[in-house]
Design an enzyme around this catalytic site. Structure first.
Site, mmCIF file in Angstrom:
data_model
loop_
_atom_site.group_PDB
_atom_site.id
_atom_site.type_symbol
_atom_site.label_atom_id
_atom_site.label_comp_id
_atom_site.label_asym_id
_atom_site.label_seq_id
_atom_site.Cartn_x
_atom_site.Cartn_y
_atom_site.Cartn_z
ATOM 1 N N TYR A 148 0.840 -1.208 0.000
ATOM 2 C CA TYR A 148 0.000 0.000 0.000
ATOM 3 C C TYR A 148 0.875 1.259 0.000
ATOM 4 O O TYR A 148 0.734 2.124 -0.853
ATOM 5 C CB TYR A 148 -0.897 -0.021 1.239
ATOM 6 C CG TYR A 148 -1.888 1.124 1.319
ATOM 7 C CD1 TYR A 148 -2.895 1.249 0.368
ATOM 8 C CD2 TYR A 148 -1.829 2.060 2.355
ATOM 9 C CE1 TYR A 148 -3.819 2.290 0.450
ATOM 10 C CE2 TYR A 148 -2.756 3.089 2.443
ATOM 11 C CZ TYR A 148 -3.749 3.202 1.491
ATOM 12 O OH TYR A 148 -4.665 4.222 1.577
ATOM 13 N N LYS A 152 1.341 3.984 -3.133
ATOM 14 C CA LYS A 152 0.909 5.388 -3.013
ATOM 15 C C LYS A 152 2.091 6.331 -3.207
ATOM 16 O O LYS A 152 1.942 7.432 -3.739
ATOM 17 C CB LYS A 152 0.258 5.630 -1.651
ATOM 18 C CG LYS A 152 -1.102 4.975 -1.491
ATOM 19 C CD LYS A 152 -2.161 5.616 -2.377
ATOM 20 C CE LYS A 152 -3.556 5.122 -2.025
ATOM 21 N NZ LYS A 152 -4.612 5.707 -2.846
ATOM 22 N N TYR A 162 3.879 13.726 -14.222
ATOM 23 C CA TYR A 162 2.924 14.201 -15.248
ATOM 24 C C TYR A 162 2.734 15.718 -15.132
ATOM 25 O O TYR A 162 2.574 16.407 -16.131
ATOM 26 C CB TYR A 162 1.587 13.469 -15.115
ATOM 27 C CG TYR A 162 1.505 12.238 -15.974
ATOM 28 C CD1 TYR A 162 2.357 11.157 -15.762
ATOM 29 C CD2 TYR A 162 0.590 12.144 -17.025
ATOM 30 C CE1 TYR A 162 2.300 10.015 -16.558
ATOM 31 C CE2 TYR A 162 0.527 11.012 -17.826
ATOM 32 C CZ TYR A 162 1.383 9.951 -17.588
ATOM 33 O OH TYR A 162 1.324 8.835 -18.391
ATOM 34 N N THR A 178 -9.832 8.532 8.341
ATOM 35 C CA THR A 178 -11.148 9.151 8.167
ATOM 36 C C THR A 178 -12.210 8.108 8.493
ATOM 37 O O THR A 178 -12.012 6.919 8.242
ATOM 38 C CB THR A 178 -11.283 9.640 6.705
ATOM 39 O OG1 THR A 178 -10.211 10.561 6.449
ATOM 40 C CG2 THR A 178 -12.605 10.352 6.455
#
Ligand code: UDP
Length: 312
Positions: A148, A152, A162, A178
């Site tokens: 994970y 990320k 980009y 959250t």
């Protein structure tokens, strides 16, 4: 004026579905992509009859081609609960890498603003407290959370590339813990786990001694922060979270008090690489977004408990 279109990957997930709702309320047209590996159709059912909402059941880790104009691409698709990324490490790596590449490619083709849902996990088990955006983190790349965290971190790196190479307008939200309604019963993260256990009068599972800390942000505040970030001019990462820090044992006491449960506590083994402390420094978000989370943990827990109560 024609409606502006937002495409959101992972739109049927916890944060994604709340964001879909807010965007529809604000008059955007919403295209939701989800492959339902962790997303839930229930979360978006009420929007399916809205003519401004469209569901695309597909995997963002495979090439995406969507006809028509799109002004914003929000890349939220991910397996965000430690339970899920431990069970699906390869899908987790793919959605963070290939999925982010595809979502960026789509945004580039559409000349859309791109926003990545990144995470406080890019800081790993932090040696700096509280965590500021300038901190580079302390991540174990080969540990069980590496799938994970590193996906990320890659996602942030490709997003910035980009931005630099293709001059795209990109945003990176570093989302801290959250919680709120629409989390899954069996999500595995600490808030739904404790609430569901308390409501069933089952033992509350505490990993380790429960002295590790987290800082919990209520979903309504998070959605507000994400929308502000989507519309601002900043391209570097921004922390979004509630800076009030609690130990897991403090959280247990709050859940027991607010639910009136008689549950006992069951101590379990601390998972590998579980961060010891986590609290966002939100100085940057306060300054550039005029954002400050408003819902205190007791109030957010009250609302979340009553939502889960209706479903138990
Ligand atoms: N945790 C716990 N009991 C649970 C689930 C989690 O004590 O039933 C702990 C976990 O070890 C971690 C913290 O609560 O220290 C937050 O875990 P969560 O899975 O919510 O997300 P994380 O912040 O680790 O990504």
């Amino acid at each position: 004026m024609p409606k502006r279109t937002v495409l959101i990957t992972g739109g049927a997930g916890f944060i994604g579905s709340h964001l879909c709702q807010k965007l529809l309320e604000k008059g955007y047209s919403v295209i939701c992509i989800d492959n339902f590996i962790t997303g839930n159709l229930e979360n978006i059912k009420p929007f399916l009859k809205d003519k401004n909402f469209r569901l695309e059941n597909r995997n963002v880790s495979c090439y995406i081609d969507i006809p028509g104009k799109i002004e914003y691409v929000l890349h939220g698709a991910s397996l965000a609960s430690p339970n899920d990324y431990l069970n699906f490490p390869i899908q987790t790596l793919k959605v963070g890498s290939l999925g982010t590449h595809n979502a960026l490619g789509l945004a580039k083709k559409k000349k859309a603003v791109f926003m990545l849902f990144s995470t406080s996990e890019v800081y790993g088990d932090p040696s700096i407290h509280p965590q500021k955006e300038t901190y580079w983190g302390n991540v174990n790349p080969v540990g069980v959370r590496g799938c994970y965290d590193e996906s990320k971190r890659f996602a942030e790196a490709i997003t910035m590339s980009y931005h630099r190479v293709h001059k795209m307008d990109t945003k990176i939200a570093r989302i801290f813990n959250t919680y709120g309604p629409k989390m899954r019963q069996n999500d595995g993260r600490v808030v739904p786990n404790l609430i569901v256990q308390a409501l069933k009068n089952k033992p509350l599972t505490v990993y380790g001694k429960g002295q590790q800390t987290r800082s919990f942000c209520y979903i309504e505040d998070m959605v507000d922060g994400l929308l502000r970030l989507m519309l601002c001019r900043e391209n570097n990462p921004v922390n979004l979270g509630n800076p009030s820090e609690f130990t897991i044992m403090q959280l247990v006491k709050l859940v027991l008090n607010l639910s009136g449960s008689k549950s006992k506590v069951l101590f379990k083994k601390l998972p590998q690489d579980d961060p010891k402390r986590r609290r966002p420094d939100i100085g940057k978000a306060k300054k550039i977004l005029s954002w400050n989370p408003k819902v205190p943990l007791t109030e957010g827990l009250r609302r979340t408990i009553s939502w889960f109560k209706e479903r138990n």
